[in-house]
Scaffold this active site. Sequence first.
Site, PDB file in Angstrom:
ATOM      1  N   GLU A 130      78.441   4.996  28.634  1.00  0.00           N
ATOM      2  CA  GLU A 130      77.915   5.330  30.176  1.00  0.00           C
ATOM      3  C   GLU A 130      79.207   5.122  31.136  1.00  0.00           C
ATOM      4  O   GLU A 130      79.327   5.961  32.210  1.00  0.00           O
ATOM      5  CB  GLU A 130      77.036   4.192  30.909  1.00  0.00           C
ATOM      6  N   THR A 183      75.633  10.739  39.067  1.00  0.00           N
ATOM      7  CA  THR A 183      75.226   9.347  39.171  1.00  0.00           C
ATOM      8  C   THR A 183      76.347   8.664  39.968  1.00  0.00           C
ATOM      9  O   THR A 183      76.075   7.983  41.154  1.00  0.00           O
ATOM     10  CB  THR A 183      75.021   8.414  38.022  1.00  0.00           C
TER      11      THR A 183
HETATM   12  P1  ADP Z   1      72.455  11.786  33.750  1.00  0.00           P
HETATM   13  O1  ADP Z   1      71.696  10.626  34.532  1.00  0.00           O
HETATM   14  O2  ADP Z   1      71.842  12.884  33.314  1.00  0.00           O
HETATM   15  O3  ADP Z   1      73.006  10.981  32.403  1.00  0.00           O
HETATM   16  P2  ADP Z   1      75.195  11.311  34.688  1.00  0.00           P
HETATM   17  O4  ADP Z   1      75.844  11.712  36.033  1.00  0.00           O
HETATM   18  O5  ADP Z   1      74.729   9.707  34.459  1.00  0.00           O
HETATM   19  O6  ADP Z   1      73.842  12.148  34.610  1.00  0.00           O
HETATM   20  O7  ADP Z   1      76.048  11.750  33.414  1.00  0.00           O
HETATM   21  C1  ADP Z   1      76.488  13.086  33.536  1.00  0.00           C
HETATM   22  C2  ADP Z   1      78.107  13.092  33.253  1.00  0.00           C
HETATM   23  O8  ADP Z   1      78.212  12.589  32.128  1.00  0.00           O
HETATM   24  C3  ADP Z   1      78.701  14.556  33.492  1.00  0.00           C
HETATM   25  O9  ADP Z   1      79.708  14.339  34.240  1.00  0.00           O
HETATM   26  C4  ADP Z   1      78.798  14.973  32.095  1.00  0.00           C
HETATM   27  O10 ADP Z   1      80.086  15.748  31.848  1.00  0.00           O
HETATM   28  C5  ADP Z   1      79.175  13.306  31.446  1.00  0.00           C
HETATM   29  N1  ADP Z   1      78.943  13.535  29.817  1.00  0.00           N
HETATM   30  C6  ADP Z   1      79.881  13.461  28.936  1.00  0.00           C
HETATM   31  N2  ADP Z   1      79.404  13.240  27.785  1.00  0.00           N
HETATM   32  C7  ADP Z   1      77.974  13.726  27.803  1.00  0.00           C
HETATM   33  C8  ADP Z   1      76.927  14.110  26.982  1.00  0.00           C
HETATM   34  N3  ADP Z   1      77.054  13.881  25.529  1.00  0.00           N
HETATM   35  N4  ADP Z   1      76.177  14.475  27.521  1.00  0.00           N
HETATM   36  C9  ADP Z   1      75.826  14.276  28.920  1.00  0.00           C
HETATM   37  N5  ADP Z   1      76.571  13.981  29.911  1.00  0.00           N
HETATM   38  C10 ADP Z   1      77.682  13.725  29.266  1.00  0.00           C
END
Ligand code: ADP
Length: 309
Positions: A130, A183
């Site tokens: 994360e 987020t």
């Molecule tokens: P969510 O709550 O949908 O996970 P976040 O904002 O916490 O949304 O996470 C999305 C971010 O994480 C994006 O910037 C994305 O580029 C990054 N990211 C990196 N690797 C991944 C992955 N395997 N799957 C999803 N998001 C990813």
Amino acid sequence: MNKSIKVFAPASVSNVGCGFDILGFAIDGIGDEMILSKNNLNKLHIKPIEGYKNLPTEPSKNVAGVAIQALLDDLGSNQGFDIEIKKNIKPGSGIGSSSASAAGAVVAANELLGKPYSRKELVNFAMQGEIAASGDAHADNAAPTVLGGFCIVRAYDPLDVIQIESPKDLWCVVIHPQIEIKTKEARELLSTEVDLKKAIRQWGNVAGLISGLHQSDYNLIGRSLEDHIVEKQRKVLIPEFDNLKQAVLEAGALGCSISGSGPSVFALCEGEDKAKAVSSAMNEVFSKTTIPYFIYASQVSNNGVRILE
Ligand code: ADP
């Protein structure tokens, strides 16, 4: 020992109204599929991603790579893996897109390494993923995605996660408007001060919600699904939030709030029939907008990442 494994990593709802940053649950029906294979290169390699293609494939930037690397570092292993991700959960959806990849990756790697860690221990590594997504190692999506059911993150140092099995008839309906809220950005909106009176009300609701889950007391679950601290500050990012909430409560939902940092909105319901009525109510509100959206209805899942083959 197998060289390759396929897993399903479910989406999840975090915060759950009153449980900002400490509570989440897994949902059935939508999730990422991943195939992990050992390689002899001592390196992680992420193949071009299926589904949502704009994600980084550099292992240090993709949550799947970061999470596996955290596990390998702890184990003192330099095992290499090829990682295939079929991304079904839109990034920035608020239903744990990043956690699904991180959780799926560490569960799969752990299996291929002969299970050196328990599921609970794997949450530590999934949450490291994360950091690549939001800059923070939080576990309120990672824990339910790895373990299933509802998970309370009681403490971080050391990590103390408590899992609660979901009542049998507890259904969740999630509407996911196809807009992205990061987020990190949604966090920047939040005031760092909390009014004591509101905090007291929130503690009461968290205690009520957890008791309601333990006793399968749907009415108590519904009464406790209130958030007087975060929802008001974040709902401005979510089109139609107030109309949606009113419509789903009228349709019989136990309660409704923002899923994660949005834009998804979830409602909990008792039984499938109520979940269907709530889906229709959400559809009725959103079909009047020009924003594309998906609605998912499923039982709250007591399974975390599942091994498919
Ligand atoms: P969510 O709550 O949908 O996970 P976040 O904002 O916490 O949304 O996470 C999305 C971010 O994480 C994006 O910037 C994305 O580029 C990054 N990211 C990196 N690797 C991944 C992955 N395997 N799957 C999803 N998001 C990813």
